[in-house]
Scaffold this motif. Structure first.
Motif, PDB file in Angstrom:
ATOM      1  N   ILE A  13      40.627  27.666 -11.111  1.00  0.00           N
ATOM      2  CA  ILE A  13      42.270  28.060 -11.681  1.00  0.00           C
ATOM      3  C   ILE A  13      41.991  28.642 -10.037  1.00  0.00           C
ATOM      4  O   ILE A  13      41.562  28.586  -9.668  1.00  0.00           O
ATOM      5  N   ALA A  19      44.495  33.618  -6.934  1.00  0.00           N
ATOM      6  CA  ALA A  19      44.177  35.056  -7.669  1.00  0.00           C
ATOM      7  C   ALA A  19      44.670  36.095  -8.108  1.00  0.00           C
ATOM      8  O   ALA A  19      45.003  37.211  -7.289  1.00  0.00           O
ATOM      9  N   GLY A  77      46.727  34.189 -12.536  1.00  0.00           N
ATOM     10  CA  GLY A  77      45.275  33.740 -12.297  1.00  0.00           C
ATOM     11  C   GLY A  77      44.504  34.060 -12.524  1.00  0.00           C
ATOM     12  O   GLY A  77      43.156  34.171 -13.345  1.00  0.00           O
ATOM     13  N   CYS A  87      42.151  33.565 -15.410  1.00  0.00           N
ATOM     14  CA  CYS A  87      40.183  33.937 -15.303  1.00  0.00           C
ATOM     15  C   CYS A  87      40.123  34.340 -16.919  1.00  0.00           C
ATOM     16  O   CYS A  87      38.997  34.072 -17.401  1.00  0.00           O
ATOM     17  N   VAL A  91      37.888  30.621  -9.647  1.00  0.00           N
ATOM     18  CA  VAL A  91      39.318  30.993  -9.397  1.00  0.00           C
ATOM     19  C   VAL A  91      38.807  30.957  -7.500  1.00  0.00           C
ATOM     20  O   VAL A  91      38.639  31.387  -7.060  1.00  0.00           O
ATOM     21  N   GLU A 116      40.794  31.614  -3.804  1.00  0.00           N
ATOM     22  CA  GLU A 116      42.015  32.531  -3.912  1.00  0.00           C
ATOM     23  C   GLU A 116      42.045  31.935  -1.972  1.00  0.00           C
ATOM     24  O   GLU A 116      40.631  32.172  -1.761  1.00  0.00           O
TER      25      GLU A 116
END
Length: 151
Positions: free
Chosen positions: A16, A19, A23, A27, A39, A41
């Motif tokens: 993903i 964040a 996101g 998640c 995720v 980020e």
């Protein structure tokens, strides 16, 4: 595919990007379906655009319409249009409450994604192929990332 993963006992890892609110929701949903999300980020914190806005920014949508369906605003937030700091605290609280932070790889920027079909096709990306499954079950996604260097 999800049934195969449950039968083998191995969780399928999915990526993903970002964040922010979307996101974090992706998640949480992925975890609820038995996947193992990572995720990526690019920054050192969660919150997406709420980390970039000036402090005087407020919600433009009334608070009751801007909340997670399974996580209401705390009673301590009485403003109808909370400010940037309050919104960011709410998003962070959501991530902590549902233990999403352990799935986030901070300071990692995804530079590109590519799909390798893994079959005899000429490399053309056929999203559904008529089989009811997205992409080829033989293929895989490849990502290129860069960890941000902090000085």
């Amino acid at each position: 595919m999800a049934n195969e993963q449950r039968e083998s006992g191995k969780k399928q890892v999915i990526a993903i990007i970002g964040a922010g609110i979307s996101g974090l929701l992706a998640c949480k949903y992925s975890l609820s379906k038995g996947f193992d999300p990572i995720v990526f980020e690019s920054e050192s914190s969660i919150g997406g655009v709420w980390t970039k806005t000036i402090e005087s920014t407020k919600l433009q949508t009334p608070k009751p319409l801007y909340q997670f369906s399974d996580f209401p605003w705390p009673d301590s937030v009485t403003e109808v249009f909370p400010d940037q700091h309050t919104v960011l605290e709410y998003i962070e609280s959501y991530a902590r409450h549902f233990a999403l932070l352990r799935n986030i790889q901070f300071n990692t920027k995804v530079l590109s994604l590519s799909y390798e079909s893994g079959d005899d096709s000429d490399g053309e990306l056929n999203l559904w192929g008529g089989a009811g499954e997205p992409f080829s079950t033989k293929g895989k996604w490849t990502k290129r990332e860069r960890e941000n260097q902090r000085e």
